[in-house]
Design a protein around this motif. Structure first.
Motif, PDB file in Angstrom:
ATOM      1  N   SER A  85       0.927  -1.219  -0.045  1.00  0.00           N
ATOM      2  CA  SER A  85      -0.026  -0.245   0.179  1.00  0.00           C
ATOM      3  C   SER A  85       0.743   1.256  -0.134  1.00  0.00           C
ATOM      4  CB  SER A  85      -0.880  -0.007   1.235  1.00  0.00           C
ATOM      5  OG  SER A  85      -1.861  -1.308   1.039  1.00  0.00           O
ATOM      6  N   ALA A  86       1.838   1.382   0.601  1.00  0.00           N
ATOM      7  CA  ALA A  86       2.858   2.320   0.807  1.00  0.00           C
ATOM      8  C   ALA A  86       3.600   2.672  -0.469  1.00  0.00           C
ATOM      9  CB  ALA A  86       3.630   2.437   2.089  1.00  0.00           C
ATOM     10  N   VAL A  87       4.111   1.567  -0.771  1.00  0.00           N
ATOM     11  CA  VAL A  87       4.954   1.978  -2.139  1.00  0.00           C
ATOM     12  C   VAL A  87       4.136   2.025  -3.277  1.00  0.00           C
ATOM     13  CG1 VAL A  87       6.545   0.488  -3.571  1.00  0.00           C
ATOM     14  CG2 VAL A  87       6.844   0.261  -1.094  1.00  0.00           C
ATOM     15  N   GLY A  88       2.965   1.559  -3.168  1.00  0.00           N
ATOM     16  CA  GLY A  88       2.046   1.883  -4.457  1.00  0.00           C
ATOM     17  C   GLY A  88       1.388   3.214  -4.597  1.00  0.00           C
ATOM     18  N   GLY A  89       1.957   4.299  -3.273  1.00  0.00           N
ATOM     19  CA  GLY A  89       1.564   5.490  -3.476  1.00  0.00           C
ATOM     20  C   GLY A  89       2.713   6.293  -4.554  1.00  0.00           C
ATOM     21  N   ILE A  90       3.753   5.925  -4.800  1.00  0.00           N
ATOM     22  CA  ILE A  90       4.582   6.298  -5.874  1.00  0.00           C
ATOM     23  C   ILE A  90       4.185   6.491  -7.101  1.00  0.00           C
ATOM     24  CG2 ILE A  90       5.843   4.534  -6.738  1.00  0.00           C
ATOM     25  CD1 ILE A  90       8.422   6.027  -6.144  1.00  0.00           C
ATOM     26  N   LYS A  91       2.836   5.793  -7.391  1.00  0.00           N
ATOM     27  CA  LYS A  91       2.343   5.868  -8.767  1.00  0.00           C
ATOM     28  C   LYS A  91       1.598   7.441  -9.114  1.00  0.00           C
ATOM     29  CE  LYS A  91      -0.429   2.368  -8.408  1.00  0.00           C
ATOM     30  NZ  LYS A  91      -1.564   1.174  -8.456  1.00  0.00           N
ATOM     31  N   GLN A  92       1.352   8.041  -8.042  1.00  0.00           N
ATOM     32  CA  GLN A  92       0.743   9.252  -8.114  1.00  0.00           C
ATOM     33  C   GLN A  92       2.012  10.318  -8.687  1.00  0.00           C
ATOM     34  OE1 GLN A  92      -1.506  10.847  -4.787  1.00  0.00           O
ATOM     35  NE2 GLN A  92      -0.817  12.846  -5.290  1.00  0.00           N
ATOM     36  N   ALA A  93       3.173  10.079  -8.511  1.00  0.00           N
ATOM     37  CA  ALA A  93       4.255  10.935  -8.702  1.00  0.00           C
ATOM     38  C   ALA A  93       5.052  10.561 -10.138  1.00  0.00           C
ATOM     39  CB  ALA A  93       5.331  10.894  -7.821  1.00  0.00           C
ATOM     40  N   ASP A 147       4.788  -4.300 -11.392  1.00  0.00           N
ATOM     41  CA  ASP A 147       5.641  -5.376 -11.223  1.00  0.00           C
ATOM     42  C   ASP A 147       6.752  -4.761 -10.482  1.00  0.00           C
ATOM     43  OD1 ASP A 147       4.423  -7.416 -12.251  1.00  0.00           O
ATOM     44  OD2 ASP A 147       5.176  -7.393 -14.152  1.00  0.00           O
ATOM     45  N   ARG A 148       7.179  -3.516 -10.706  1.00  0.00           N
ATOM     46  CA  ARG A 148       8.127  -2.998 -10.001  1.00  0.00           C
ATOM     47  C   ARG A 148       7.977  -2.486  -8.555  1.00  0.00           C
ATOM     48  NH1 ARG A 148      10.575   1.842 -14.355  1.00  0.00           N
ATOM     49  NH2 ARG A 148      11.244   0.294 -15.810  1.00  0.00           N
ATOM     50  N   ILE A 149       6.669  -2.318  -8.329  1.00  0.00           N
ATOM     51  CA  ILE A 149       5.912  -1.862  -7.098  1.00  0.00           C
ATOM     52  C   ILE A 149       6.435  -3.255  -6.207  1.00  0.00           C
ATOM     53  CG2 ILE A 149       4.035  -1.571  -5.775  1.00  0.00           C
ATOM     54  CD1 ILE A 149       3.257   0.632  -7.969  1.00  0.00           C
ATOM     55  N   VAL A 150       5.889  -4.530  -6.725  1.00  0.00           N
ATOM     56  CA  VAL A 150       5.977  -5.649  -6.218  1.00  0.00           C
ATOM     57  C   VAL A 150       7.496  -6.083  -5.706  1.00  0.00           C
ATOM     58  CG1 VAL A 150       5.628  -8.124  -6.632  1.00  0.00           C
ATOM     59  CG2 VAL A 150       4.045  -6.591  -7.110  1.00  0.00           C
ATOM     60  N   TRP A 151       8.290  -5.800  -6.647  1.00  0.00           N
ATOM     61  CA  TRP A 151       9.524  -6.241  -6.273  1.00  0.00           C
ATOM     62  C   TRP A 151      10.681  -5.304  -5.326  1.00  0.00           C
ATOM     63  CZ3 TRP A 151      10.946 -10.778  -6.762  1.00  0.00           C
ATOM     64  CH2 TRP A 151      10.340 -11.640  -7.977  1.00  0.00           C
ATOM     65  N   THR A 176       3.498 -11.792  -1.575  1.00  0.00           N
ATOM     66  CA  THR A 176       3.515 -10.485  -2.345  1.00  0.00           C
ATOM     67  C   THR A 176       3.487 -10.699  -3.860  1.00  0.00           C
ATOM     68  OG1 THR A 176       4.596  -9.480  -0.430  1.00  0.00           O
ATOM     69  CG2 THR A 176       4.725  -8.507  -2.477  1.00  0.00           C
ATOM     70  N   VAL A 177       4.486 -11.750  -4.070  1.00  0.00           N
ATOM     71  CA  VAL A 177       4.571 -11.794  -5.622  1.00  0.00           C
ATOM     72  C   VAL A 177       3.366 -12.695  -6.415  1.00  0.00           C
ATOM     73  CG1 VAL A 177       6.157 -13.382  -7.346  1.00  0.00           C
ATOM     74  CG2 VAL A 177       7.025 -11.892  -5.545  1.00  0.00           C
ATOM     75  N   GLY A 178       2.853 -13.473  -5.491  1.00  0.00           N
ATOM     76  CA  GLY A 178       1.442 -14.309  -5.751  1.00  0.00           C
ATOM     77  C   GLY A 178       0.328 -13.183  -5.936  1.00  0.00           C
TER      78      GLY A 178
END
Length: 786
Positions: free
Chosen positions: A222-230, A237-241, A451-453
């Motif tokens: 959830s936290a890392v996904g916030g970078i999509k706004q920027a 896939d990048r967010i997952v890794w 996370t990967v699945g």
């Protein structure tokens, strides 16, 4: 060998012993200084008497305020990371199909407000935390409380002396109610109830461990996904890794311990709560202060009327607002009740309410942005600082469940419900802070796999809700039993708790189970694997105990061994380890048949876990001399709580010898001083007062001569123990191999020959658990056909 009593008979026998002891005490027959030696089937009652005290007093809420405030600060970083980061994904998980009506926002806000108030605040902080077991929490802590008050344990190792341990005693009100006795009696008489309680405890433990897997996944994603706004270049896939890399780093720092990690994380979470609370206030006044109307529960009723089935399904998203609440109880052993109450009421609760109110006000004006509510509601100048803090807070959110997982596995391990793993105590300053390397790496692999699945928070959220609500419901069930049997709570208050808290939790449980096929099966699959592992270990553990109980060495057999002229005694002290509490294990007969010699002093040591968190050191050793006295053979039960450190800095053998010598002195005073003086007092009370003084002088002279002879015998015994210890100590470990007996069914053969033996061969052995020096260790092998 004479006929053996069944486990139930033994338990009943011990109950009668306790009743007789209580009667003797009330009649004044047991003196406060020295008690008269009385023989029981377990061990001698006098060796358990020590001054009563509360070793865990500070853990239950007392202690200096400076320490409490320090722990309150630490708990912010350890306990509330999970529930603190729930604003990242609650609204997006609740309104998966978008917002259809303006007042739906108020309905969901009202649901969040009352859910946080009822479950984390009222239920856990002010009720459940009071059910701590001498300062420790979690599902096994509740189970241990019930086991101490009712005889529902499946292993017949209870002893009358156990209740003399100061931490064992429950502070019960004087007005014992009839319904408490009825419930207690039904539990003790029902074998189904005993198995069901153990099953429910294992299920709750498994669900918390499953929760410990899902929390890091959903929080970090959830936290890392916030970078999509920027930037649009950040793909799924990048967010997952990136999330996987963060998770690996998180689990690698666990070895440093809760103490150091807590001080590192607490400032970050404090900043996080300050940010989300401040932004919530900003959005509240900027967009719609009218959301304060959500305190009216009528908005909840109208929300369900408008949305029907969809409103009920959306509860699976609302419940994510209280994720990590069970960690609050499981982690109480790392802190104190008072410190957690302070941090919850002063920081966590107000910050969360302000954050959700601010997001609701924002959504009233931007309904189309519900899928990215959190980061879209952050003012532009604060976006990057908030993103950085959100990622750090998400990392920390995982810490609560990881710490809680370590705590409950330690408890289940000590009570024979989990295979042997290494427990590392990471803090000398604060008790209960542990790290388990094997579990840490297994959790890390499971988190990476999930996370990967799954890749998205929506799918993980479906699984997450089931784990959260299942554990809460089980905790409530145990708590109702404790309220009825132990606390003697008024029946109206019990009914109110069930109707209010129980109804809310069952409603949420029904909602999250609806999403079983959408990822909800994952925590149940985790629980099934863990419960299978726990059941296999616990079932064979119990079978071994009953086998040793049925085949223990009788006193007659021991006398035959000592009378054998071919038998020789060699200098030194031998410590023979076994799990059997009520006698000498059959593996000893196998030993003397192959090695026809005994050390000059032999102590049979049984390591026993009591259903309490800690046993004070001075109450740990319980001795009894094995007849005939000239054998110099003793039985010793070493009692531990489920949070006690077993690899102590003090030498175990040194402590054992010291306590043994104390017991020898105690035995002299009880047998030859107090007992004889009491007999003389009773005899003189029946004599005529006109008896001549000559007879009294003769009796006194005989008594003095007897005391001198007894003192000489004690000195010889003490000298024997001292010389044996100085000569050298040998640690004899009974390593029993177990196989299914001939003619056993397929299920039993699979359970014992394959499942249990596979676990045993791939896990730690007894000598590693007790840190026994290899140079002075001798393993004695024997095969048990179960």
């Amino acid at each position: 060998m004479g006929p053996e009593m069944s486990g139930e008979d033994r338990i009943q026998d011990h109950s009668n012993e306790e009743e007789s002891l209580e009667r003797a005490s009330s009649e004044g027959h047991v003196e406060s200084g020295r008690q008269k030696l009385r023989r029981y089937d377990s061990l001698d009652i006098e060796s358990a008497k020590f001054s009563s005290h509360r070793a865990h007093g500070t853990k239950q809420g007392g202690g200096e305020w400076s320490v409490i405030l320090q722990l309150a600060f630490q708990s912010i970083g350890i306990v509330y990371g999970d529930i603190g980061t729930s604003p990242l994904y609650v609204y997006s998980s609740t309104f998966t199909k978008g917002i259809k009506h303006d007042d739906d926002i108020l309905g969901v806000l009202s649901l969040i407000f009352y859910t946080i108030t009822l479950i984390p605040l009222i239920k856990y902080v002010f009720i459940v935390l009071q059910a701590n077991d001498n300062g420790d929490g979690g599902t096994f802590a509740l189970y241990s409380l019930i086991c101490r008050y009712t005889r529902v344990g499946l292993i017949p190792s209870q002893q009358a002396e156990d209740q003399d341990v100061s931490n064992f005693q429950l502070e019960l009100p004087n007005n014992r109610l009839r319904r408490a006795s009825r419930v207690k009696s039904k539990l003790e008489q029902s074998r189904f109830a005993k198995y069901f309680l153990l099953f429910a405890t294992m299920l709750g433990t498994s669900m918390v461990i499953g929760d410990g897997v899902l929390t890091p996944c959903i929080s970090v994603l959830s936290a890392v996904g916030g970078i999509k706004q920027a930037t649009s270049a950040m793909t799924e896939d990048r967010i997952v890794w990136i999330s996987v890399a963060i998770l690996v780093c998180l689990f690698m720092v666990q070895r440093f311990g809760t103490d150091k990690v807590g001080y590192s994380f607490a400032p970050i979470i404090c900043i996080w709560f300050t940010f989300i609370g401040s932004i919530g206030v900003y959005n509240f006044f900027k967009f719609d202060p009218a959301v304060i109307r959500a305190v009216n529960p009528m908005y909840i009723i109208e929300y369900f009327k408008r949305n029907g089935k969809d409103g009920w399904i959306s509860l699976g998203g609302v419940v994510l607002a209280i994720t990590g609440t069970e960690a609050l109880f499981a982690d109480v052993g790392h802190f104190t009740v008072r410190s957690i109450q302070i941090s919850m009421c002063a920081v966590t609760y107000p910050a969360l309410l302000l954050a959700y109110m601010g997001q609701s006000a924002f959504l009233r004006k931007h309904k189309d942005l519900v899928s990215e509510t959190f980061f879209k509601s952050v003012p532009d100048p604060l976006y990057w600082p908030m993103f950085a803090i959100a990622v750090m807070a998400a990392i920390i959110a995982s810490q609560a469940m990881i710490s809680g997982t370590f705590s409950i596995i330690q408890q289940s391990l000590s009570l024979g419900c989990f295979p042997r793993v290494k427990i590392v105590h990471t803090s000398n300053k604060y008790e209960g802070q542990v790290y388990i390397p094997e579990i840490n790496y297994l959790l890390m692999l499971a988190c990476i796999g999930v996370t990967v699945g799954f890749k998205t928070t929506e799918k993980i959220g479906n699984a997450y809700g089931i784990a959260v609500v299942f554990v809460m419901t089980l905790t409530s069930s145990f708590l109702v039993l404790i309220m009825i049997m132990i606390w003697k709570t008024h029946i109206l208050l019990v009914i109110s708790y069930v109707l209010i808290i129980g109804t809310v939790e069952l409603l949420y449980l029904s909602s999250v189970l609806y999403k079983f096929y959408q990822g909800g099966y994952l925590p149940l699959a985790f629980a099934a694997v863990l419960m299978t592992l726990m059941y296999v270990w616990n079932d064979v553990y119990r079978r071994k105990y009953y086998y040793e109980l049925e085949h223990k060495i009788s006193p007659e057999k021991l006398k035959e061994i000592s009378a054998d002229t071919n038998f020789c005694r060699i200098p030194g002290l031998a410590i023979f380890y076994s799990e059997l509490v009520q006698g000498i294990p059959p593996i000893f007969k196998h030993y003397v048949a192959n090695v026809p010699s005994l050390h000059s002093v032999l102590v049979f040591v049984s390591i026993k876990s009591l259903p309490i968190s800690k046993v004070p050191t001075e109450e740990r050793f319980l001795f009894r001399r094995v007849e005939p006295m000239e054998l110099n053979v003793f039985r010793c039960v070493v009692r531990y709580g489920y949070t006690d450190v077993r690899n102590e800095r003090e030498s175990f053998e040194g402590m054992l010898v010291e306590r043994l010598m104390e017991f020898v002195r105690e035995e002299f005073y009880v047998l030859h001083c107090n007992g004889r003086e009491q007999d003389n007092d009773n005899h003189r009370g029946l004599e005529n007062h006109d008896d001549n003084d000559h007879e009294e002088d003769t009796e006194k002279r005989v008594d003095d001569e007897a005391k001198i002879r007894a003192q000489e015998q004690v000195d010889r015994d003490l000298d024997m123990v001292e010389k044996a210890w100085q000569t050298g100590v040998v640690h004899l470990i009974g390593e029993s191999e177990v196989v299914a007996r001939k003619g056993a069914g397929l299920g039993k053969r699979v359970l014992i020959d394959y499942a249990y033996n596979f676990l045993k061969k791939n896990l730690r052995q007894s000598d590693k658990i007790f840190d026994i020096p290899h140079k002075r260790m001798l393993k004695v092998g024997m095969t048990y056909e179960l």
